[in-house]
Design an enzyme around this catalytic site. Structure first.
Site, PDB file in Angstrom:
ATOM      1  N   ARG A 123      46.747  39.123  62.962  1.00 21.09           N
ATOM      2  CA  ARG A 123      46.394  37.800  63.765  1.00 21.09           C
ATOM      3  C   ARG A 123      46.154  38.546  65.316  1.00 21.09           C
ATOM      4  O   ARG A 123      47.161  39.068  65.696  1.00 21.09           O
ATOM      5  CB  ARG A 123      47.921  36.965  63.775  1.00 21.09           C
ATOM      6  CG  ARG A 123      47.797  36.190  64.756  1.00 21.09           C
ATOM      7  CD  ARG A 123      48.885  34.759  64.495  1.00 21.09           C
ATOM      8  NE  ARG A 123      48.497  33.856  63.793  1.00 21.09           N
ATOM      9  CZ  ARG A 123      48.956  32.701  63.433  1.00 21.09           C
ATOM     10  NH1 ARG A 123      49.789  32.337  64.522  1.00 21.09           N
ATOM     11  NH2 ARG A 123      48.719  32.096  62.595  1.00 21.09           N
TER      12      ARG A 123
ATOM     13  N   HIS B  41      40.388  30.450  61.591  1.00 21.07           N
ATOM     14  CA  HIS B  41      41.641  30.606  61.017  1.00 21.07           C
ATOM     15  C   HIS B  41      41.238  30.170  59.402  1.00 21.07           C
ATOM     16  O   HIS B  41      41.847  29.047  58.939  1.00 21.07           O
ATOM     17  CB  HIS B  41      42.766  29.683  61.595  1.00 21.07           C
ATOM     18  CG  HIS B  41      43.995  29.846  61.262  1.00 21.07           C
ATOM     19  ND1 HIS B  41      44.555  30.667  60.506  1.00 21.07           N
ATOM     20  CD2 HIS B  41      45.061  29.107  61.553  1.00 21.07           C
ATOM     21  CE1 HIS B  41      45.786  30.577  60.298  1.00 21.07           C
ATOM     22  NE2 HIS B  41      46.333  29.672  61.129  1.00 21.07           N
TER      23      HIS B  41
ATOM     24  N   GLN C 106      44.337  29.014  57.137  1.00 22.04           N
ATOM     25  CA  GLN C 106      44.870  27.748  57.125  1.00 22.04           C
ATOM     26  C   GLN C 106      43.867  26.793  56.343  1.00 22.04           C
ATOM     27  O   GLN C 106      44.378  25.884  55.667  1.00 22.04           O
ATOM     28  CB  GLN C 106      44.588  27.447  58.666  1.00 22.04           C
ATOM     29  CG  GLN C 106      45.085  26.159  59.046  1.00 22.04           C
ATOM     30  CD  GLN C 106      46.735  25.865  58.805  1.00 22.04           C
ATOM     31  OE1 GLN C 106      47.422  26.534  59.349  1.00 22.04           O
ATOM     32  NE2 GLN C 106      46.968  24.651  57.940  1.00 22.04           N
TER      33      GLN C 106
ATOM     34  N   ASP D  14      44.450  19.491  66.068  1.00 24.11           N
ATOM     35  CA  ASP D  14      45.527  20.627  66.131  1.00 24.11           C
ATOM     36  C   ASP D  14      45.807  20.395  67.663  1.00 24.11           C
ATOM     37  O   ASP D  14      45.595  19.693  68.501  1.00 24.11           O
ATOM     38  CB  ASP D  14      44.598  21.766  65.939  1.00 24.11           C
ATOM     39  CG  ASP D  14      45.337  23.179  66.223  1.00 24.11           C
ATOM     40  OD1 ASP D  14      46.370  23.147  66.153  1.00 24.11           O
ATOM     41  OD2 ASP D  14      44.631  24.339  66.122  1.00 24.11           O
TER      42      ASP D  14
ATOM     43  N   CYS E 208      47.676  21.608  61.064  1.00 26.14           N
ATOM     44  CA  CYS E 208      47.802  22.969  60.867  1.00 26.14           C
ATOM     45  C   CYS E 208      49.477  23.218  61.100  1.00 26.14           C
ATOM     46  O   CYS E 208      49.764  24.023  60.619  1.00 26.14           O
ATOM     47  CB  CYS E 208      46.894  24.053  61.146  1.00 26.14           C
ATOM     48  SG  CYS E 208      46.953  24.239  63.048  1.00 26.14           S
TER      49      CYS E 208
ATOM     50  N   ARG F 202      50.005  26.912  52.127  1.00 26.63           N
ATOM     51  CA  ARG F 202      49.699  28.255  52.511  1.00 26.63           C
ATOM     52  C   ARG F 202      50.204  29.182  51.656  1.00 26.63           C
ATOM     53  O   ARG F 202      49.463  30.268  51.559  1.00 26.63           O
ATOM     54  CB  ARG F 202      50.043  28.581  54.191  1.00 26.63           C
ATOM     55  CG  ARG F 202      49.645  27.526  55.202  1.00 26.63           C
ATOM     56  CD  ARG F 202      48.225  27.937  55.641  1.00 26.63           C
ATOM     57  NE  ARG F 202      48.290  29.333  56.115  1.00 26.63           N
ATOM     58  CZ  ARG F 202      48.494  29.826  57.505  1.00 26.63           C
ATOM     59  NH1 ARG F 202      48.946  28.914  58.442  1.00 26.63           N
ATOM     60  NH2 ARG F 202      48.322  31.159  57.779  1.00 26.63           N
TER      61      ARG F 202
HETATM   62  N1  NVA Z   1      44.548  26.538  67.476  1.00 23.20           N
HETATM   63  C1  NVA Z   1      45.965  26.931  67.442  1.00 23.20           C
HETATM   64  C2  NVA Z   1      46.178  27.302  65.738  1.00 23.20           C
HETATM   65  C3  NVA Z   1      47.928  27.652  65.844  1.00 23.20           C
HETATM   66  C4  NVA Z   1      47.838  27.697  64.324  1.00 23.20           C
HETATM   67  C5  NVA Z   1      46.083  28.199  68.175  1.00 23.20           C
HETATM   68  O1  NVA Z   1      45.115  29.284  67.896  1.00 23.20           O
HETATM   69  O2  NVA Z   1      47.078  28.581  68.671  1.00 23.20           O
HETATM   70  N1   CP Z   2      49.300  26.995  61.058  1.00 25.21           N
HETATM   71  C1   CP Z   2      49.887  28.212  61.412  1.00 25.21           C
HETATM   72  O1   CP Z   2      49.137  29.207  61.304  1.00 25.21           O
HETATM   73  O2   CP Z   2      51.179  28.434  62.094  1.00 25.21           O
HETATM   74  P1   CP Z   2      51.621  29.569  62.535  1.00 25.21           P
HETATM   75  O3   CP Z   2      51.211  29.808  63.823  1.00 25.21           O
HETATM   76  O4   CP Z   2      53.298  29.205  62.555  1.00 25.21           O
HETATM   77  O5   CP Z   2      51.465  30.769  61.692  1.00 25.21           O
END
Ligand code: NVA
Ligand code: CP
Length: 313
Positions: free
Chosen positions: A104, A131, A134, A220, A260, A288
């Site tokens: 990540r 992502h 997801q 989101d 998500c 997930r």
């Molecule tokens: N769009 C959000 C998704 C978190 C799971 C982010 O990138 O923070």
């Molecule tokens: N939806 C998702 O990826 O959650 P986290 O940021 O908690 O991993």
């Protein structure tokens, strides 16, 4: 043999997704029956986090453990990466020691550079652009609740972020439609989303128009990780892009709501929606786990016979 990675949704074909959804269903079934399924014994997953996580971390760690393997979690700030070690060198070192890597991070180019020097499969656990894990879990949830997604209409309300881009890619791979409504100045960028064409999405200025006829409404956070400096401005700009009861009523009567997570009730979604009867967000979060177990098994041992009686597979 070339190593397969999962860096974007379009890295897999429709036929591979059909296999993965069927496999995830089987894996979920055996898990619910407390039947051990451990094809990844002696395999190790390394997870690298440059951003926060709850679901991704827990689902990958629990999933790998349940499949018989073990997990090493690295927060980049605690490693030499946090002191500037080149990502190419990190890739060359840790992929001599583990069987699978999940990352990540910020730019998609970072994970692509890592994958270029990796001896083992690399999974995108979220980048600024995408992502895929997801949407893998989300579409598995659609399959469970509605039998499939081909030909359906998904309404995306809000920011044109990593999750939105991945829905758009998924629409091309799995042949469904996305109605997108973003505030002015936050429009989707087809190049950044990695799209082949324009025939699987439609843009709407008014979110109420986008949700008409939708089988699924999803959104989101208004401010993704890394964009915190824009938070106040975004709260103002996104005020009319909150998914509320009126939007749900304008969609198909059996429309699902997905998010998500983490969610901000009263910002991108009203509490009555996320906590209401059309919301499947908890199934979505749980899935997930099952979908990523199918993904890890696929990347490490390939296809396994899924169909048929539970006890004969
Ligand atoms: N769009 C959000 C998704 C978190 C799971 C982010 O990138 O923070
Ligand atoms: N939806 C998702 O990826 O959650 P986290 O940021 O908690 O991993």
């Amino acid at each position: 043999m070339e190593v397969r990675h999962y860096l974007q949704f379009k890295d897999f074909t429709c036929e591979e997704y059909e296999y993965l959804f069927a496999r995830a269903r089987w894996i979920k079934d055996v898990f619910k029956r407390y039947i051990p399924h451990q094809p990844l014994r002696d395999r190790t997953l390394a997870m690298v986090f440059e951003k926060h996580s709850t679901r991704t971390r827990v689902s990958f760690e629990a999933g790998m453990t349940q499949l018989g393997g073990s997990v090493i979690t690295l927060m980049t700030r605690d490693t030499q990466m946090g002191r500037g070690e080149p990502i190419e060198d990190v890739a060359r070192v840790i992929t001599r020691m583990v069987d699978l890597v999940m990352i990540r991070t910020y730019e998609q180019s970072i994970i692509e550079r890592f994958a270029q020097f990796s001896r083992v499969p690399v999974i995108n656990g979220l980048t600024n652009e995408y992502h895929p894990c997801q949407i893998l879990g989300d579409i598995f949830t659609c399959v469970e609740h509605r039998g499939g997604i081909c030909g359906k209409t998904v309404a995306w309300i809000g920011d044109s972020n990593n999750v939105c881009n991945t829905w758009l890619q998924a629409a091309e791979v799995l042949d469904f439609n996305v109605h997108v409504s973003t505030p002015p100045g936050y429009e989707i960028e087809p190049g950044r989303a990695g799209l082949y064409g324009t025939d699987h999405y439609e843009v709407f200025a008014d979110p109420m128009d986008a949700v008409k006829g939708a089988d699924l409404i999803t959104t989101d956070v208004w401010t993704s990780m890394g964009m915190e400096a824009e938070d106040a401005e975004r709260r103002r700009d996104f005020e009319d892009w909150r998914v509320d009861g009126d939007m749900m009523r304008a969609a198909r009567p059996d429309a699902l709501f997905m998010h998500c997570l983490p969610a901000h009730r009263g910002e991108e979604v009203a509490a009555e929606v996320i906590d209401g009867p059309q919301s499947v967000v908890w199934d979505e979060a749980e899935n997930r786990l099952h979908a990523q177990k199918a993904l890890m098994e696929y990347l490490l041992v390939g296809r396994v016979k899924t169909q048929g009686d539970l006890w004969s597979t």
